[in-house]
Design a protein around this motif. Structure first.
Motif, PDB file in Angstrom:
ATOM      1  N   TYR A  17       4.751   5.993 -11.159  1.00  0.00           N
ATOM      2  CA  TYR A  17       4.425   6.702  -9.902  1.00  0.00           C
ATOM      3  C   TYR A  17       5.585   7.591  -9.459  1.00  0.00           C
ATOM      4  O   TYR A  17       5.388   8.737  -9.036  1.00  0.00           O
ATOM      5  CB  TYR A  17       4.084   5.716  -8.786  1.00  0.00           C
ATOM      6  N   SER A  32       0.840  -1.193   0.000  1.00  0.00           N
ATOM      7  CA  SER A  32       0.000   0.000   0.000  1.00  0.00           C
ATOM      8  C   SER A  32       0.879   1.248   0.000  1.00  0.00           C
ATOM      9  O   SER A  32       1.843   1.331   0.756  1.00  0.00           O
ATOM     10  CB  SER A  32      -0.877  -0.062   1.270  1.00  0.00           C
ATOM     11  N   VAL A  33       0.547   2.201  -0.836  1.00  0.00           N
ATOM     12  CA  VAL A  33       1.351   3.420  -0.992  1.00  0.00           C
ATOM     13  C   VAL A  33       0.540   4.635  -0.557  1.00  0.00           C
ATOM     14  O   VAL A  33      -0.646   4.746  -0.884  1.00  0.00           O
ATOM     15  CB  VAL A  33       1.764   3.622  -2.473  1.00  0.00           C
ATOM     16  N   HIS A  69      -4.084   3.832  -4.993  1.00  0.00           N
ATOM     17  CA  HIS A  69      -2.803   4.477  -5.331  1.00  0.00           C
ATOM     18  C   HIS A  69      -3.019   5.637  -6.307  1.00  0.00           C
ATOM     19  O   HIS A  69      -2.459   6.720  -6.138  1.00  0.00           O
ATOM     20  CB  HIS A  69      -1.842   3.453  -5.944  1.00  0.00           C
ATOM     21  N   ALA A 127       4.912  -1.082  -6.851  1.00  0.00           N
ATOM     22  CA  ALA A 127       3.466  -0.829  -6.868  1.00  0.00           C
ATOM     23  C   ALA A 127       3.025  -0.397  -8.267  1.00  0.00           C
ATOM     24  O   ALA A 127       2.013  -0.880  -8.803  1.00  0.00           O
ATOM     25  CB  ALA A 127       3.094   0.241  -5.841  1.00  0.00           C
TER      26      ALA A 127
END
Ligand code: HMG
Length: 391
Positions: free
Chosen positions: A274, A13-14, A336, A291
């Protein structure tokens, strides 16, 4: 000795910040051709922490959905990796433990070795699960990267946290043995205790990173690791996203391969989406890359991913992970994209105000106004203590 069960990343999880500064804004301010940022270093924008955000609030925001999905009863350890710690003694993870209401029967510790310590945390977590497969370890990597205004590093700043649940029979990525390691005593990037901004020899740091690429690959192959062609993608530490391309080209050269730019792009581009808009999140950066890869790439089931973690100073590690069948149904892609997309764009004046902000160190009461829309906030200082609250 290898375990007779797989161990790896069960959930990922970001989280990032409230604010974002675009490289157009930075370029207009300092008279730089924006193409240097967009094409030269591969950065479009940087996450900027509001005054009521820091490594703890981002970490808690990243970890909360993991605890909500899996509950906390098997989490016996939290390993918090950072190089922008908020205290010299107390582990930042204890604030996260408290904000998330985790059981007291938990060990919490903080690790440091520049950007590398997220990987140290992951490997230590694997060791703990190896010893007792019923346990899970919450690994958190969280950093705010800060260079001096007007310095070459300024355009590479960023901030993010990654939380990973490490367990037996993981749902996302199985982490394999062996690892290739490399350490060299070098002053390429460092931050003395009395400074809030990092010192860096930019070109030296790039060569130190590339030297580490050779070192880890040598150790990895000598340890019986996979052949280069077995990897479907390479996830590198990304101080700026073009560094991943430089590193991969260097690895290919080092292995005596021709460098085909289309192949390089195929191997690294999906890991950069990202980070190109978040900036350098130090310990979190390589896992933000993971991610992005899992969220954006076509089906990666059973593919091997090469991970190259580098932390200035320097320590590096190369290891492989394989993507678990069914991984897609466990991803947090929408969350995200929302965390990145909902950031509020700020102008240069606001960015500068945040950059120059500091608290008096006299132990007085210094409440902080609410700026973040995230789930946890830093409420201020009182009696030299940092106060964290749910928003
Ligand atoms: P600089 O010296 O201002 O930039 O800062 P430059 O002149 O080297 O240009 C950068 C790139 O843009 C070059 O591409 C230029 O050609 C290109 P390259 O030759 O490298 O492929 N360029 C342009 N492209 C298109 N249009 C234009 C244009 N102008 C130039 N008009 C530097 C670069 C990396 C030194 C700086 O960003 C810096 O100091 N960054 C911080 C240190 C860093 O990120 N080092 C990376 C390795 S160390 C690491 O990864 C660890 C770290 O994360 C910390 C930790 O471990 O904790 C940093």
């Amino acid at each position: 000795m290898s375990a007779d069960f797989a161990i790896g990343i069960h959930d990922l999880s970001v989280a990032t910040t409230q604010y974002v500064l675009t490289h157009e804004t930075l370029a207009a301010q300092n008279g730089t051709d924006v193409a240097k940022y967009h094409r030269g270093i591969g950065q479009r924008s940087m996450s900027v922490a509001a005054v009521d955000e820091d490594i703890v609030t981002m970490a808690a925001a990243a970890a909360a959905p993991i605890v909500a999905r899996h509950a906390a009863d098997r989490i016996r350890t939290i390993v918090f990796a950072t190089e922008t710690s908020v205290d010299q003694a107390k582990a930042a993870g204890i604030h996260v433990h408290s904000l998330l209401g985790l059981p007291s029967a938990t060990r919490v510790v903080e690790l440091k070795q520049a950007c590398y310590s997220g990987t140290a945390a992951l490997q230590f977590a694997i060791g703990l699960v190896h010893r007792d497969r019923s346990q899970q370890v919450l690994v958190i990597a969280s950093d705010v990267s800060k260079y001096e205004l007007g310095s070459p590093g300024e355009a590479t700043q960023g901030a993010a946290a990654v939380a990973m649940l490490v367990s037996a029979e993981p749902a996302l990525v199985r982490i394999e043995d062996p690892s290739g390691m490399f350490t060299a005593d070098i002053m390429d990037f460092w931050r003395p205790n009395y400074r809030t901004t990092a010192l860096v020899d930019g070109y030296e740091s790039i060569s130190a990173y590339l030297q580490a690429v050779e070192g880890v690959w040598k150790d990895y192959t000598e340890g019986g690791g996979r052949a280069l062609d077995e990897f479907g993608a390479f996830c590198y530490h990304q101080p700026f996203t073009k560094m991943a391309y430089k590193a991969h080209r260097h690895l290919l050269h080092h292995c005596g391969r021709d460098v085909d730019e289309a192949d390089v792009a195929r191997a690294v581009e999906p890991t950069t989406t990202y980070n190109a808009v978040i900036g350098n999140s130090y310990t979190a950066s390589m896992y933000v890359g993971l991610a992005a890869l899992l969220d954006d790439a076509d089906d990666l089931t059973d593919q091997a991913i090469g991970f190259l973690s580098y932390g200035s100073g320097s320590v590096a590690e190369f290891f492989a992970g394989t993507v678990v069948p069914g991984y897609r149904s466990h991803l947090r892609t929408d969350m995200h994209r929302d965390a990145i997309g909902r950031r509020q764009e700020i102008d240069y004046a606001k960015y500068r105000e945040i950059h120059e902000h500091s608290f008096p160190v006299d132990g007085g009461d210094y409440p902080v106004p609410t700026e973040t829309a995230g789930p946890y906030r830093f409420d201020g200082l009182s009696g030299h203590k940092r106060i964290y609250v749910p928003r």
